[in-house]
Design an enzyme around this catalytic site. Structure first.
Site, PDB file in Angstrom:
ATOM      1  N   CYS A 115       0.819  -1.223   0.000  1.00  0.00           N
ATOM      2  CA  CYS A 115       0.000   0.000   0.000  1.00  0.00           C
ATOM      3  C   CYS A 115       0.849   1.267   0.000  1.00  0.00           C
ATOM      4  O   CYS A 115       0.385   2.329  -0.399  1.00  0.00           O
ATOM      5  CB  CYS A 115      -0.957  -0.001   1.188  1.00  0.00           C
ATOM      6  SG  CYS A 115      -2.130  -1.348   1.082  1.00  0.00           S
ATOM      7  N   HIS A 260      -3.547   7.170   0.945  1.00  0.00           N
ATOM      8  CA  HIS A 260      -3.840   5.853   0.368  1.00  0.00           C
ATOM      9  C   HIS A 260      -5.249   5.480   0.815  1.00  0.00           C
ATOM     10  O   HIS A 260      -5.577   5.603   1.999  1.00  0.00           O
ATOM     11  CB  HIS A 260      -2.808   4.841   0.869  1.00  0.00           C
ATOM     12  CG  HIS A 260      -3.285   3.430   0.755  1.00  0.00           C
ATOM     13  ND1 HIS A 260      -3.731   2.900  -0.433  1.00  0.00           N
ATOM     14  CD2 HIS A 260      -3.428   2.446   1.700  1.00  0.00           C
ATOM     15  CE1 HIS A 260      -4.118   1.651  -0.220  1.00  0.00           C
ATOM     16  NE2 HIS A 260      -3.947   1.356   1.055  1.00  0.00           N
ATOM     17  N   ASN A 290      -9.940  -0.657  -2.045  1.00  0.00           N
ATOM     18  CA  ASN A 290      -8.515  -0.412  -1.799  1.00  0.00           C
ATOM     19  C   ASN A 290      -7.726  -0.975  -2.987  1.00  0.00           C
ATOM     20  O   ASN A 290      -7.686  -2.186  -3.188  1.00  0.00           O
ATOM     21  CB  ASN A 290      -8.148  -1.117  -0.486  1.00  0.00           C
ATOM     22  CG  ASN A 290      -6.688  -0.983  -0.103  1.00  0.00           C
ATOM     23  OD1 ASN A 290      -5.825  -0.747  -0.944  1.00  0.00           O
ATOM     24  ND2 ASN A 290      -6.406  -1.156   1.163  1.00  0.00           N
TER      25      ASN A 290
HETATM   26  N1  ACO Z   1     -19.051  -9.560   5.927  1.00  0.00           N
HETATM   27  C1  ACO Z   1     -19.773  -9.866   7.008  1.00  0.00           C
HETATM   28  N2  ACO Z   1     -19.222 -10.182   8.189  1.00  0.00           N
HETATM   29  C2  ACO Z   1     -17.878 -10.172   8.271  1.00  0.00           C
HETATM   30  C3  ACO Z   1     -17.069  -9.863   7.161  1.00  0.00           C
HETATM   31  C4  ACO Z   1     -17.702  -9.552   5.952  1.00  0.00           C
HETATM   32  N3  ACO Z   1     -17.029  -9.235   4.845  1.00  0.00           N
HETATM   33  N4  ACO Z   1     -15.781  -9.946   7.553  1.00  0.00           N
HETATM   34  C5  ACO Z   1     -15.779 -10.297   8.849  1.00  0.00           C
HETATM   35  N5  ACO Z   1     -17.048 -10.435   9.283  1.00  0.00           N
HETATM   36  C6  ACO Z   1     -17.520 -10.790  10.615  1.00  0.00           C
HETATM   37  C7  ACO Z   1     -16.470 -11.482  11.444  1.00  0.00           C
HETATM   38  O1  ACO Z   1     -16.459 -12.860  11.161  1.00  0.00           O
HETATM   39  C8  ACO Z   1     -16.937 -11.184  12.843  1.00  0.00           C
HETATM   40  O2  ACO Z   1     -17.980 -12.064  13.166  1.00  0.00           O
HETATM   41  P1  ACO Z   1     -18.124 -12.628  14.686  1.00  0.00           P
HETATM   42  O3  ACO Z   1     -18.334 -11.395  15.538  1.00  0.00           O
HETATM   43  O4  ACO Z   1     -19.318 -13.511  14.577  1.00  0.00           O
HETATM   44  O5  ACO Z   1     -16.849 -13.333  14.981  1.00  0.00           O
HETATM   45  C9  ACO Z   1     -17.553  -9.794  12.725  1.00  0.00           C
HETATM   46  O6  ACO Z   1     -17.807  -9.593  11.317  1.00  0.00           O
HETATM   47  C10 ACO Z   1     -16.656  -8.693  13.214  1.00  0.00           C
HETATM   48  O7  ACO Z   1     -15.362  -8.944  12.706  1.00  0.00           O
HETATM   49  P2  ACO Z   1     -14.160  -8.031  13.057  1.00  0.00           P
HETATM   50  O8  ACO Z   1     -12.945  -8.515  12.331  1.00  0.00           O
HETATM   51  O9  ACO Z   1     -14.103  -7.869  14.536  1.00  0.00           O
HETATM   52  O10 ACO Z   1     -14.655  -6.675  12.392  1.00  0.00           O
HETATM   53  P3  ACO Z   1     -14.099  -5.246  12.578  1.00  0.00           P
HETATM   54  O11 ACO Z   1     -15.156  -4.404  13.141  1.00  0.00           O
HETATM   55  O12 ACO Z   1     -12.745  -5.233  13.210  1.00  0.00           O
HETATM   56  O13 ACO Z   1     -13.906  -4.812  11.063  1.00  0.00           O
HETATM   57  C11 ACO Z   1     -12.208  -4.559   9.382  1.00  0.00           C
HETATM   58  C12 ACO Z   1     -13.046  -5.535  10.194  1.00  0.00           C
HETATM   59  C13 ACO Z   1     -13.142  -3.730   8.496  1.00  0.00           C
HETATM   60  C14 ACO Z   1     -11.258  -5.333   8.473  1.00  0.00           C
HETATM   61  C15 ACO Z   1     -11.471  -3.642  10.372  1.00  0.00           C
HETATM   62  O14 ACO Z   1     -10.711  -4.415  11.280  1.00  0.00           O
HETATM   63  C16 ACO Z   1     -10.587  -2.674   9.702  1.00  0.00           C
HETATM   64  O15 ACO Z   1     -11.047  -1.679   9.198  1.00  0.00           O
HETATM   65  N6  ACO Z   1      -9.281  -2.936   9.711  1.00  0.00           N
HETATM   66  C17 ACO Z   1      -8.346  -2.167   8.994  1.00  0.00           C
HETATM   67  C18 ACO Z   1      -7.813  -3.025   7.943  1.00  0.00           C
HETATM   68  C19 ACO Z   1      -7.806  -2.403   6.601  1.00  0.00           C
HETATM   69  O16 ACO Z   1      -8.514  -1.486   6.278  1.00  0.00           O
HETATM   70  N7  ACO Z   1      -6.976  -2.939   5.778  1.00  0.00           N
HETATM   71  C20 ACO Z   1      -6.859  -2.449   4.461  1.00  0.00           C
HETATM   72  C21 ACO Z   1      -5.682  -3.065   3.860  1.00  0.00           C
HETATM   73  S1  ACO Z   1      -4.229  -2.528   4.631  1.00  0.00           S
HETATM   74  C22 ACO Z   1      -4.057  -0.985   4.204  1.00  0.00           C
HETATM   75  O17 ACO Z   1      -4.351  -0.597   3.128  1.00  0.00           O
HETATM   76  C23 ACO Z   1      -3.593  -0.099   5.246  1.00  0.00           C
END
Ligand code: ACO
Length: 333
Positions: A115, A260, A290
């Site tokens: 990224c 980004h 992304n």
């Molecule tokens: N659809 C539906 N449910 C989902 C999905 C999906 N696509 N993905 C995960 N879930 C579920 C999980 O299984 C979990 O279920 P559970 O509670 O029954 O176990 C629930 O949703 C919550 O999951 P979490 O991982 O706790 O969700 P969170 O609120 O942390 O959001 C996310 C996940 C969006 C990835 C968040 O952690 C985030 O924004 N992280 C930053 C990562 C990022 O943006 N990376 C981009 C690439 S790196 C970069 O460019 C910097």
């Protein structure tokens, strides 16, 4: 000593649009979940079977950038190509793009900084220009993510985030002071390499690709989402302020921050931490997801088109991603 001025910018995204509703048909997810947590509404997927590869898309973006610069491909002296998704394991897409543009023979460097790839690429190109080694450099960020993500429910936490596309800029040497790239800062911390990574195929196993890797899904990106979020919202503001300080500028002089496009919630948190008004932080993640190394040049191309970046504008690019890597560049348009 020369400065590197951005004289052309272009973008290319594949025709195929994949909405959150389309993803609902492939995996157990929902439009609401994706929008609320990421801000993404749709993304584009490349038609690789018909030649819409990383280097092809990069070349299409480059053609637009060359047109804006009023240059021919033959005017380019060097290529810096940022991607984590080259069409071949080797050679890199920097070599492949030469075939599309008809410019074999010049040097071509691939940058693998995920990224943060575009910031590393821009800064690298800037060094070659500053020393007087090259006059015109093509800097490309392009990705085909859609072929490398797990589009089943098992991969939904990562797969919903990513999209395909390309952006490019043409840099040219200028003797004008306070023009072009005025400062860049680059960072990496390999202690966090497992927090966002594709482990296989890789040279640490013999043979480097096998059926077990496919069966255990280690060929797909794995991410500790919360961990990435926590580090990103700290590193983005930190490196933006570090780069501004290096250039002797303050945050309120900046006309536009182009981060980004990782995730709308990350962008939101960065904007709040820096206490910036919303209109000073560019976003287009809702349309593209992304696109990793392509996201900043795609965003820049749109910002220029919308008149948000014009002669004299002070623009700050910043990125954070797998590695972990992070960096920023300050550019006077
Ligand atoms: N659809 C539906 N449910 C989902 C999905 C999906 N696509 N993905 C995960 N879930 C579920 C999980 O299984 C979990 O279920 P559970 O509670 O029954 O176990 C629930 O949703 C919550 O999951 P979490 O991982 O706790 O969700 P969170 O609120 O942390 O959001 C996310 C996940 C969006 C990835 C968040 O952690 C985030 O924004 N992280 C930053 C990562 C990022 O943006 N990376 C981009 C690439 S790196 C970069 O460019 C910097």
């Amino acid at each position: 000593m020369y400065n590197s001025k951005i004289v052309g910018v272009g973008r290319y995204v594949p025709k195929r649009v994949v909405t959150n509703f389309d993803l609902e048909k492939m995996m157990d997810t929902s439009d609401t979940w994706i929008r609320e947590r990421t801000g993404i509404v749709e993304r584009h997927f490349a038609d690789v079977e018909n030649g819409e590869t990383t280097s092809f898309m990069g070349a299409e973006a480059a053609k637009q950038a060359l047109k804006m610069a009023g240059m021919q491909a033959g005017d380019i002296d060097f290529i810096v190509f940022a991607t984590l998704s080259p069409e071949y394991f080797f050679p890199g897409s920097g070599c492949a793009i030469q075939v599309h543009l008809g410019i074999p023979g010049i040097g071509a460097l691939d940058i693998r900084n995920q990224c943060t790839g575009f910031i590393y690429a821009l800064s690298t190109a800037d060094q070659f220009i500053k020393t007087g080694m090259y006059k015109n450099i093509l800097v490309v960020g392009a990705e085909v993510q859609s072929t490398g993500i797990d589009l089943s429910t098992a991969g939904r936490d990562v797969a919903v985030l990513f999209g395909d596309g390309a952006g490019a800029v043409v840099l040219t040497a200028t003797e004008e002071k306070d023009k072009g790239v005025i400062a860049s800062r680059l960072h990496a911390d390999g202690n966090f390499m497992d927090s966002l990574a594709v482990e296989n195929p890789g040279s640490g196993t013999r043979p480097f690709v096998n059926k077990e890797m496919i069966d255990n899904r280690s060929i797909y990106p794995k991410m500790n989402g919360r961990y990435v979020f926590k580090h990103a919202v700290t590193r983005f503001p930190e490196v933006i302020l570090e780069t501004l300080a290096a250039a002797g500028h303050s945050l309120n002089e900046v006309d536009l921050v182009i981060p980004h496009q990782a995730n709308e919630r990350i962008t939101e948190a960065v904007q709040m931490r820096l206490e910036l008004p919303r209109e000073k932080v560019f976003r287009n993640i809702h349309k593209y997801g992304n696109t990793t190394a392509a996201s900043i040049p795609i965003a820049l191309s749109e910002a220029v088109e919308q008149g948000l970046v014009k002669d004299g504008s002070l623009v700050c690019f910043a990125a954070f991603g797998s590695g972990f890597t992070w960096g920023a560049s300050l550019v006077r348009w």
